[in-house]
Write a protein that holds these residues in place. Sequence first.
Motif, short mmCIF file in Angstrom:
data_model
loop_
_atom_site.label_atom_id
_atom_site.label_comp_id
_atom_site.label_asym_id
_atom_site.label_seq_id
_atom_site.Cartn_x
_atom_site.Cartn_y
_atom_site.Cartn_z
N LEU A 197 0.83 -1.20 0.00
CA LEU A 197 0.00 0.00 0.00
C LEU A 197 0.88 1.26 0.00
CD1 LEU A 197 -2.93 0.92 0.16
CD2 LEU A 197 -2.76 0.87 2.64
N ARG A 236 -5.61 4.80 -7.32
CA ARG A 236 -5.79 3.81 -6.26
C ARG A 236 -5.11 2.49 -6.63
NH1 ARG A 236 -8.80 2.95 -2.09
NH2 ARG A 236 -8.98 0.78 -2.74
N PRO A 237 -4.47 1.83 -5.67
CA PRO A 237 -3.90 0.50 -5.98
C PRO A 237 -5.03 -0.50 -6.22
CG PRO A 237 -3.67 1.00 -3.63
CD PRO A 237 -4.21 2.23 -4.27
N GLU A 238 -5.00 -1.13 -7.38
CA GLU A 238 -6.12 -2.02 -7.71
C GLU A 238 -5.75 -3.48 -7.51
OE1 GLU A 238 -8.97 -2.01 -11.52
OE2 GLU A 238 -7.24 -3.36 -11.55
N ASP A 239 -4.50 -3.81 -7.80
CA ASP A 239 -4.09 -5.21 -7.75
C ASP A 239 -2.58 -5.25 -7.53
OD1 ASP A 239 -4.28 -7.92 -7.87
OD2 ASP A 239 -5.09 -8.02 -9.91
N PHE A 240 -2.09 -6.36 -6.99
CA PHE A 240 -0.65 -6.45 -6.80
C PHE A 240 -0.19 -7.89 -6.92
CE2 PHE A 240 -0.24 -8.59 -2.70
CZ PHE A 240 -1.51 -8.45 -2.18
N ARG A 290 -10.42 -14.70 -11.56
CA ARG A 290 -10.10 -13.28 -11.37
C ARG A 290 -11.12 -12.41 -12.13
NH1 ARG A 290 -5.28 -10.35 -10.54
NH2 ARG A 290 -4.18 -12.33 -10.47
N LYS A 319 -13.94 -9.86 -10.52
CA LYS A 319 -13.97 -8.43 -10.83
C LYS A 319 -15.34 -8.04 -11.40
CE LYS A 319 -9.46 -7.24 -10.35
NZ LYS A 319 -8.10 -7.25 -10.84
N ASN A 336 -12.63 -7.88 -5.12
CA ASN A 336 -11.19 -7.99 -5.40
C ASN A 336 -10.80 -9.46 -5.41
OD1 ASN A 336 -11.18 -5.25 -5.31
ND2 ASN A 336 -9.45 -5.10 -3.89
N TYR A 337 -9.67 -9.74 -6.04
CA TYR A 337 -9.27 -11.14 -6.19
C TYR A 337 -7.78 -11.29 -5.95
CZ TYR A 337 -7.93 -15.43 -8.59
OH TYR A 337 -7.39 -16.66 -8.90
N GLU A 340 -6.01 -4.72 3.18
CA GLU A 340 -5.90 -3.25 3.19
C GLU A 340 -6.51 -2.62 1.94
OE1 GLU A 340 -1.69 -2.63 5.63
OE2 GLU A 340 -1.73 -2.43 3.47
N LEU A 341 -6.36 -3.32 0.81
CA LEU A 341 -6.84 -2.74 -0.44
C LEU A 341 -8.34 -2.91 -0.65
CD1 LEU A 341 -4.05 -3.62 -3.04
CD2 LEU A 341 -4.16 -1.75 -1.43
#
Lengths: 253, 370
Positions: A79, A112-116, B334, B338, B343-344, B368-369
């Motif tokens: 994050l 915004r962070p969407e995926d990682f 995934r 979506k 979220n995935y 957190e996301l």
Amino acid sequence: MYLIGIDIGSTSTKVAVFNKNDQKFTELFLRPTGFSGVKIADEIYEILKEKNYFPSFITATGYGRVSVKYANFTTTEILCHALGANFLFPKDCTVIDVGGQDTKAIKIVANRPEDFIMNDKCSAGTGKFIEVMANRLGIDINELYTTAKKNLNIKLSSTCTVFAESEIISLMANGVDKTQIAYGIIDSSAQKVASLTKRLENEIYFLSGGLSRVSLFKNLLANHLQREVFTDENAIFCGAMGASLIGLKKEKS
Amino acid sequence: MRMDFDKLKKRNSFELQNLKAEGKPIVGTFCTYSPKELIYAVGGVAVSLCANDESSINIAHKELPRNLCPLIKASYGYAVSKKCPYMNASDIIVGETTCDGKKKMYELLANHKPVYVLELPNMTNKRSLALWKDELISFKEFLQEKFKAKITQENLLEAVKIHNEERELMCELMELNKAIPSPIKGSELHEILFASEFIYDKKEKIKTLKAFIEATKQNLEAKISDKKRIIITGCPSGGVYEKIIKQIENLGADVVAFENCVGTKNYRNLVEEEGNLIENIAKRYLEIPCSVMYKNDKRAQIIKEFIKEYSADGVIDIVLSGCHTYAIETNKIREASKEAGANYMSLETDYSRQDSGQIRTRLEAFIELL
């Protein structure tokens, strides 16, 4: 009032100080982590006290975040890197951070962070890979970056640190110049990072973390991704900056 | 109520010895595809043999490759080392041609135990159904021959009915978690699902389930909860319970559903009670949305429905290392997640503890996301 972000990585500890009054970063500094997270956290505390950065809201991140006993809040580096990168480079992109022990990619959509994604139980494509190889060559890691000379015929394994190390031994035995092996090492890392982050493919990329200062790595990464890779002179502080910025929200609640 | 399940779990290995002494056939199974109605109808008891810890994996490395799925290696290791009471008690082991790893493991297992493998088709069309039905008929004949008992229309219908009742109750229990906040903690639900596999007396199991459901309903509280809600999908979660399920809860989120073999795959869809029972059983099992099936589109559909029904914020797809079919399906799941607004994240891991720290960081960042 200051918002302070402390990012304790496996190699270096980064600190960002954000002044809430004028909404600007007043200071960014870096120290080697050393062997103990607790010791460096204490050292940072003394520095902050000396510089009169209290009262403050402190957010800790990075793998050593648990060592910062005086932190008001802790959060993951994922994050933080996203927020820090978005502060320096406010565009939709994929942020790549090559850390000392993990490599991560974070896709940013609409700020915004969407995926990682993160590397699995494997050190190829992380800072550790380069560190091990520099040791094997018997040179300093910075020397490895600055002396690297192109030779496209020197290819190293990009999937296994142990195999790459034995490849280096045989290259040296064959009399290949260290500078050319250094180039092979950086290229192999860039290739691995590009394949690791393939699932978060994007139009543009932003390189954060320690390797953002190594222009050869950035260029080779761009080659392997076949996309433009941006960075910022302060990109090494992304995690710490992001942590400060989280404090902006957390401090109110 | 939870204690009842715990007690049952402790009691069951003695219970199994008693059943064996009584001369009840004990049939070891590895998969939700094992046709439990037939085993019940022949008077037998089906026991699950999937291993959930790494202690026996190294033994399996003598014969199995290192990069094979941990569930297969651990289960095989237990069989060879004779350390698993359920495996030891089994008169026969039934397998199905599901994934390549299990298929080949059954070949080796046959050197240690009597193994019967059913050919499970990898498609779900008419011809597949005909083949699967044929396989069930042969299995029925095998069971009758082996255990010198008759499977009649009557006892098969009884078996179908009791398994249907069990499935309905299990689904009712799992669906209680659609409520906000979810009344049963994910870790507790996982334990119940897991332990209930070891209750051999179906009537007792049904009674216990009913009482548990009633008690939970009585205690439903309408509270406001801002906890993030997570659905678990993918490979069986038994061996990564501590590392993933417990950890999600420690990080302050709720696991609300298990779209895997521990959970809904095992219990959704009933067997039609009218008409040709063997064919109805064949149909029910072919509905299981497992990744071994060619064009397994049902799973993505179910994930989308679950996200809405369980008001889920995130989906975590567990991929055990070496499981190609679930690993390849991650992209599909995934996209489905979506599309349904959740979220995935897919997590590839095995039974070892060495990546616990890294898994925790990933889970933490994922939550957190949300």
